[in-house]
Design a protein around this motif. Structure first.
Motif, PDB file in Angstrom:
ATOM      1  N   ILE A  16      -3.143   6.689   7.890  1.00 12.86           N
ATOM      2  CA  ILE A  16      -1.964   5.833   7.757  1.00 12.86           C
ATOM      3  C   ILE A  16      -2.067   4.595   8.650  1.00 12.86           C
ATOM      4  CG2 ILE A  16       0.549   5.747   8.029  1.00 12.86           C
ATOM      5  CD1 ILE A  16      -0.328   7.437   5.717  1.00 12.86           C
ATOM      6  N   TYR A  17      -2.647   4.773   9.835  1.00 15.46           N
ATOM      7  CA  TYR A  17      -2.687   3.654  10.784  1.00 15.46           C
ATOM      8  C   TYR A  17      -3.438   2.464  10.192  1.00 15.46           C
ATOM      9  CZ  TYR A  17      -3.663   0.957  14.971  1.00 15.46           C
ATOM     10  OH  TYR A  17      -3.760  -0.057  15.880  1.00 15.46           O
ATOM     11  N   PHE A  18      -4.579   2.725   9.580  1.00 20.96           N
ATOM     12  CA  PHE A  18      -5.372   1.631   9.022  1.00 20.96           C
ATOM     13  C   PHE A  18      -4.739   1.062   7.761  1.00 20.96           C
ATOM     14  CE2 PHE A  18      -8.323   4.312  11.412  1.00 20.96           C
ATOM     15  CZ  PHE A  18      -8.879   3.371  12.268  1.00 20.96           C
ATOM     16  N   ILE A  19      -4.102   1.927   6.987  1.00 18.20           N
ATOM     17  CA  ILE A  19      -3.441   1.450   5.774  1.00 18.20           C
ATOM     18  C   ILE A  19      -2.228   0.585   6.111  1.00 18.20           C
ATOM     19  CG2 ILE A  19      -2.194   2.219   3.711  1.00 18.20           C
ATOM     20  CD1 ILE A  19      -3.940   4.703   3.688  1.00 18.20           C
ATOM     21  N   SER A  20      -1.552   0.914   7.232  1.00 14.39           N
ATOM     22  CA  SER A  20      -0.315   0.204   7.572  1.00 14.39           C
ATOM     23  C   SER A  20      -0.554  -1.143   8.229  1.00 14.39           C
ATOM     24  CB  SER A  20       0.527   1.067   8.514  1.00 14.39           C
ATOM     25  OG  SER A  20      -0.159   1.262   9.757  1.00 14.39           O
ATOM     26  N   LEU A  21      -1.783  -1.458   8.606  1.00 15.32           N
ATOM     27  CA  LEU A  21      -2.033  -2.714   9.318  1.00 15.32           C
ATOM     28  C   LEU A  21      -1.581  -3.952   8.539  1.00 15.32           C
ATOM     29  CD1 LEU A  21      -5.474  -2.152  11.114  1.00 15.32           C
ATOM     30  CD2 LEU A  21      -3.208  -2.402  12.136  1.00 15.32           C
ATOM     31  N   PRO A  22      -1.928  -4.084   7.244  1.00 18.28           N
ATOM     32  CA  PRO A  22      -1.442  -5.276   6.511  1.00 18.28           C
ATOM     33  C   PRO A  22       0.076  -5.359   6.446  1.00 18.28           C
ATOM     34  CG  PRO A  22      -3.225  -4.203   5.327  1.00 18.28           C
ATOM     35  CD  PRO A  22      -2.819  -3.271   6.422  1.00 18.28           C
ATOM     36  N   ALA A  23       0.735  -4.202   6.260  1.00 19.49           N
ATOM     37  CA  ALA A  23       2.197  -4.214   6.189  1.00 19.49           C
ATOM     38  C   ALA A  23       2.808  -4.600   7.525  1.00 19.49           C
ATOM     39  CB  ALA A  23       2.702  -2.839   5.747  1.00 19.49           C
ATOM     40  N   VAL A  24       2.257  -4.061   8.628  1.00 19.38           N
ATOM     41  CA  VAL A  24       2.773  -4.400   9.959  1.00 19.38           C
ATOM     42  C   VAL A  24       2.561  -5.884  10.250  1.00 19.38           C
ATOM     43  CG1 VAL A  24       2.455  -3.996  12.433  1.00 19.38           C
ATOM     44  CG2 VAL A  24       2.456  -2.067  10.842  1.00 19.38           C
ATOM     45  N   GLY A  29       3.284   6.333  13.589  1.00 14.39           N
ATOM     46  CA  GLY A  29       2.795   7.563  14.212  1.00 14.39           C
ATOM     47  C   GLY A  29       3.434   8.807  13.620  1.00 14.39           C
ATOM     48  N   LEU A  30       4.750   8.718  13.301  1.00 15.32           N
ATOM     49  CA  LEU A  30       5.438   9.868  12.699  1.00 15.32           C
ATOM     50  C   LEU A  30       4.901  10.149  11.308  1.00 15.32           C
ATOM     51  CD1 LEU A  30       7.688  11.978  12.897  1.00 15.32           C
ATOM     52  CD2 LEU A  30       9.272  10.250  12.005  1.00 15.32           C
ATOM     53  N   ILE A  31       4.692   9.086  10.522  1.00 15.16           N
ATOM     54  CA  ILE A  31       4.156   9.278   9.171  1.00 15.16           C
ATOM     55  C   ILE A  31       2.733   9.827   9.230  1.00 15.16           C
ATOM     56  CG2 ILE A  31       3.503   8.071   7.047  1.00 15.16           C
ATOM     57  CD1 ILE A  31       5.782   6.136   7.551  1.00 15.16           C
ATOM     58  N   ASN A  32       1.979   9.355  10.217  1.00 15.70           N
ATOM     59  CA  ASN A  32       0.606   9.840  10.367  1.00 15.70           C
ATOM     60  C   ASN A  32       0.568  11.330  10.708  1.00 15.70           C
ATOM     61  OD1 ASN A  32      -2.169   9.505  10.373  1.00 15.70           O
ATOM     62  ND2 ASN A  32      -2.257   9.061  12.549  1.00 15.70           N
ATOM     63  N   LYS A  33       1.554  11.781  11.482  1.00 11.81           N
ATOM     64  CA  LYS A  33       1.636  13.213  11.791  1.00 11.81           C
ATOM     65  C   LYS A  33       2.000  14.048  10.567  1.00 11.81           C
ATOM     66  CE  LYS A  33       0.672  13.509  16.192  1.00 11.81           C
ATOM     67  NZ  LYS A  33      -0.466  14.344  16.662  1.00 11.81           N
ATOM     68  N   LEU A  34       2.801  13.463   9.657  1.00 10.86           N
ATOM     69  CA  LEU A  34       3.212  14.188   8.462  1.00 10.86           C
ATOM     70  C   LEU A  34       2.105  14.226   7.414  1.00 10.86           C
ATOM     71  CD1 LEU A  34       6.858  12.816   8.087  1.00 10.86           C
ATOM     72  CD2 LEU A  34       6.127  15.015   9.039  1.00 10.86           C
ATOM     73  N   ALA A  35       1.241  13.230   7.430  1.00  9.18           N
ATOM     74  CA  ALA A  35       0.128  13.185   6.467  1.00  9.18           C
ATOM     75  C   ALA A  35      -1.153  12.935   7.235  1.00  9.18           C
ATOM     76  CB  ALA A  35       0.366  12.093   5.427  1.00  9.18           C
ATOM     77  N   VAL A  36      -1.679  14.001   7.813  1.00 12.08           N
ATOM     78  CA  VAL A  36      -2.841  13.871   8.696  1.00 12.08           C
ATOM     79  C   VAL A  36      -4.087  13.466   7.914  1.00 12.08           C
ATOM     80  CG1 VAL A  36      -4.248  15.079  10.407  1.00 12.08           C
ATOM     81  CG2 VAL A  36      -1.823  15.635  10.172  1.00 12.08           C
ATOM     82  N   GLN A  37      -4.197  13.894   6.657  1.00 13.28           N
ATOM     83  CA  GLN A  37      -5.398  13.624   5.883  1.00 13.28           C
ATOM     84  C   GLN A  37      -5.544  12.155   5.512  1.00 13.28           C
ATOM     85  OE1 GLN A  37      -3.088  15.827   5.116  1.00 13.28           O
ATOM     86  NE2 GLN A  37      -4.034  17.847   5.405  1.00 13.28           N
ATOM     87  N   ILE A  38      -4.461  11.398   5.549  1.00 11.16           N
ATOM     88  CA  ILE A  38      -4.487   9.989   5.140  1.00 11.16           C
ATOM     89  C   ILE A  38      -4.518   9.107   6.392  1.00 11.16           C
ATOM     90  CG2 ILE A  38      -3.298   8.201   3.812  1.00 11.16           C
ATOM     91  CD1 ILE A  38      -1.883  10.391   2.282  1.00 11.16           C
TER      92      ILE A  38
END
Length: 228
Positions: A190-198, A179-188
């Protein structure tokens, strides 16, 4: 009817009847003297009361073990959602309700551990000891049964939460980080990209934790079950 493993729909009814008959014969050898005194002058009302009393007591002890396994299934479902492995629901190994693949796998492994540790022997031994606490000439106290059932239910879920606490902490840390990274890079996204890593990190944690999880689950069963 309710004991984990034996009450599964995948166990043929004939096998369950034979197992119940074998346990009844084994228990009868210990309670025969008291039963002979009680049935010196049998009546239909007395026989019906004895049958109802034994059904209530047997169901009570079966539910104790059933609730303990249900507590594990509950926390494993939470673990699956916390690491992103909730997935599609599938068939359960022991019951009729739908479960995720992770829940079905871990619950079946836990049931196998309980059978390996002879938990059914503990159930039968506790059932024999119940004749000293709840004599055959008296109907069991429903208040006592409910209080003991609630105590076991509470302790079972405390054990389950203790087993799932590493994954709860993992979910909190990972979601806050994403959530913090998503706030820093709103255009990307991040939540969907991070699913495989999580998911990968969660499965790695589960890989190292599952032997200890099953070990603690099996070791805690006698202490929880004998609360009654």
């Amino acid at each position: 009817m309710v004991l984990p493993g034996m009450s599964s729909a995948r166990v043929p009814p004939r096998i369950r009847i034979l197992a119940a008959f074998a346990v009844s014969v084994a228990v009868a050898a210990f309670v025969a003297p008291k039963l002979q005194i009680l049935l010196a002058n049998p009546s239909a009302l007395l026989l019906m009361r004895l049958i109802a009393s034994e059904i209530v007591i047997g169901t009570f002890f079966g539910l104790l073990a059933r609730f303990y396994l249900l507590a594990l299934e509950f926390i494993i479902s939470g673990i699956g959602m916390s690491i992103g492995y909730g997935g599609m629901l599938g068939a359960s190994v022991d019951g009729f309700e739908m479960q995720s693949a992770l829940t079905a796998f871990v619950s079946f492994s836990a049931l196998l551990v309980l059978f390996t540790l002879d938990f059914h022997h503990l159930v039968i031994a506790t059932l024999l000891g119940s004749y000293d606490v709840m004599p055959m000439d008296q109907f069991p106290s429903t208040r006592l049964l409910l209080v003991n059932l609630l105590d076991v239910l509470r302790e079972s879920f405390i054990v389950a939460l203790r087993l799932g606490s590493p994954f709860i902490g993992f979910a909190i840390i990972v979601n806050l980080t994403v959530g913090l990274i998503n706030k820093l890079a709103v255009q990307i996204p991040i939540y969907f990209i991070s699913l495989p890593a999580v998911l990968g990190l969660g499965l790695m944690v589960l890989y190292f934790a599952i032997p200890y999880l099953l070990s603690q689950f099996g070791q805690s069963f006698p202490s929880v079950f004998t609360l009654s």
